[in-house]
Design a protein around this motif. Sequence first.
Motif, PDB file in Angstrom:
ATOM      1  N   GLY A  41      16.573   8.474   9.806  1.00  0.00           N
ATOM      2  CA  GLY A  41      17.092   9.724   9.245  1.00  0.00           C
ATOM      3  C   GLY A  41      18.355  10.228   9.908  1.00  0.00           C
ATOM      4  N   ALA A  42      18.928   9.451  10.836  1.00  0.00           N
ATOM      5  CA  ALA A  42      20.135   9.912  11.533  1.00  0.00           C
ATOM      6  C   ALA A  42      21.338   9.942  10.609  1.00  0.00           C
ATOM      7  N   GLU A  67      16.361  18.086  14.098  1.00  0.00           N
ATOM      8  CA  GLU A  67      17.219  18.071  12.897  1.00  0.00           C
ATOM      9  C   GLU A  67      16.761  16.964  11.944  1.00  0.00           C
ATOM     10  N   ILE A  68      16.365  15.835  12.512  1.00  0.00           N
ATOM     11  CA  ILE A  68      15.913  14.707  11.680  1.00  0.00           C
ATOM     12  C   ILE A  68      14.701  15.103  10.851  1.00  0.00           C
ATOM     13  N   ILE A  69      13.738  15.746  11.487  1.00  0.00           N
ATOM     14  CA  ILE A  69      12.506  16.109  10.772  1.00  0.00           C
ATOM     15  C   ILE A  69      12.847  17.026   9.596  1.00  0.00           C
ATOM     16  N   SER A  70      13.802  17.944   9.815  1.00  0.00           N
ATOM     17  CA  SER A  70      14.135  18.848   8.710  1.00  0.00           C
ATOM     18  C   SER A  70      14.901  18.092   7.611  1.00  0.00           C
ATOM     19  N   ARG A  71      15.763  17.143   7.967  1.00  0.00           N
ATOM     20  CA  ARG A  71      16.533  16.406   6.954  1.00  0.00           C
ATOM     21  C   ARG A  71      15.648  15.488   6.113  1.00  0.00           C
ATOM     22  N   MET A  72      14.665  14.880   6.778  1.00  0.00           N
ATOM     23  CA  MET A  72      13.831  13.902   6.053  1.00  0.00           C
ATOM     24  C   MET A  72      13.061  14.549   4.912  1.00  0.00           C
ATOM     25  N   SER A  73      12.743  15.850   5.093  1.00  0.00           N
ATOM     26  CA  SER A  73      11.934  16.490   4.061  1.00  0.00           C
ATOM     27  C   SER A  73      12.724  16.644   2.761  1.00  0.00           C
ATOM     28  N   ARG A 108       7.717   6.835   0.913  1.00  0.00           N
ATOM     29  CA  ARG A 108       6.350   6.952   1.438  1.00  0.00           C
ATOM     30  C   ARG A 108       6.333   7.250   2.933  1.00  0.00           C
ATOM     31  N   ASP A 109       7.308   6.672   3.665  1.00  0.00           N
ATOM     32  CA  ASP A 109       7.291   6.859   5.129  1.00  0.00           C
ATOM     33  C   ASP A 109       8.028   8.130   5.555  1.00  0.00           C
ATOM     34  N   ASP A 110       8.345   9.027   4.619  1.00  0.00           N
ATOM     35  CA  ASP A 110       8.950  10.315   4.985  1.00  0.00           C
ATOM     36  C   ASP A 110       7.909  11.425   5.162  1.00  0.00           C
ATOM     37  N   GLU A 111       6.625  11.069   5.108  1.00  0.00           N
ATOM     38  CA  GLU A 111       5.565  12.041   5.432  1.00  0.00           C
ATOM     39  C   GLU A 111       5.767  12.493   6.884  1.00  0.00           C
ATOM     40  N   ASP A 164      28.660  12.026  16.660  1.00  0.00           N
ATOM     41  CA  ASP A 164      27.739  13.128  16.406  1.00  0.00           C
ATOM     42  C   ASP A 164      27.581  13.307  14.894  1.00  0.00           C
ATOM     43  N   ASN A 165      26.350  13.498  14.434  1.00  0.00           N
ATOM     44  CA  ASN A 165      26.147  13.715  12.987  1.00  0.00           C
ATOM     45  C   ASN A 165      25.522  15.082  12.715  1.00  0.00           C
ATOM     46  N   ARG A 166      25.925  16.089  13.539  1.00  0.00           N
ATOM     47  CA  ARG A 166      25.359  17.422  13.303  1.00  0.00           C
ATOM     48  C   ARG A 166      26.103  18.134  12.191  1.00  0.00           C
TER      49      ARG A 166
END
Length: 210
Positions: free
Chosen positions: A10-11, A115-121, A157-160, A192-194
Amino acid sequence: MKLVLLGAPGAGKGTQAQILSEKLGAPMISTGNILRAAVKNETPVGLRAKAYMDAGELVPDEVIIGIMRERMAEPDCKNGYILDGMPRTIAQAEALEAGGVEVETALSIEISDEEIISRMSGRRICPECGATYHTVYEPPEKDGICGKCGHALTIRRDDEPETVKNRLRVYHAETEPLKDFYAARGKLRMVDNRNGIAETTKVICEALGL
Ligand code: AP5
């Protein structure tokens, strides 16, 4: 150009690989996309890989190395490529070297786990052509429809959330050491990917001297 994109799940590797591939006219080779197609088509590789992918674990090195050898032998790879998601272990990086592949740059896309967890959703993918979108940051022109091939978009499927946490754990244990591997060879660049997608592309192009 032989470019490796490193970074946590997710980066933004796939997003930037897609953009760079169009810009440079070099194929993007994504082991994740190749594996997802194999799972969908229920090939022997797909049947073997599915349980690992669903759990957020790495697919065994020998499977990945076989896939990569086959893909890199195709004619469109003769002038270079962008590797998205491979190598992901030291063994895979060593296999590339042993096969005579001289990586010019390993570009690590940096972003925090939170940040990754929020983007993956918000991520949506096209199961047909592999294109990636985001409901907020990179929405398709037509809601829920791939702008490239017109197929309906889906959630991976693996974005749970629980699987994402495991993928991050695996990344820090197995893949992050590749930064030292390539730094020791003088090939590591970090970006940086912020900031937004376009801003990150700009920083990447500067880092690559494009
Ligand atoms: P793979 O498909 O490679 O997944 P991954 O590495 O976990 O990476 P992702 O595709 O999840 O994320 P990404 O960095 O490409 O981010 P994206 O650009 O989509 O692998 C899946 C599985 O296959 C693995 O878990 C493993 O089981 C197996 N596998 C694959 N390769 C393997 C290997 N070599 N060895 C062993 N097993 C292997 O971006 C994420 C979201 O954020 C998108 O929605 C995007 O639009 C958005 N976004 C991106 N950049 C920005 C930005 N700057 N601002 C706002 N939003 C952004």
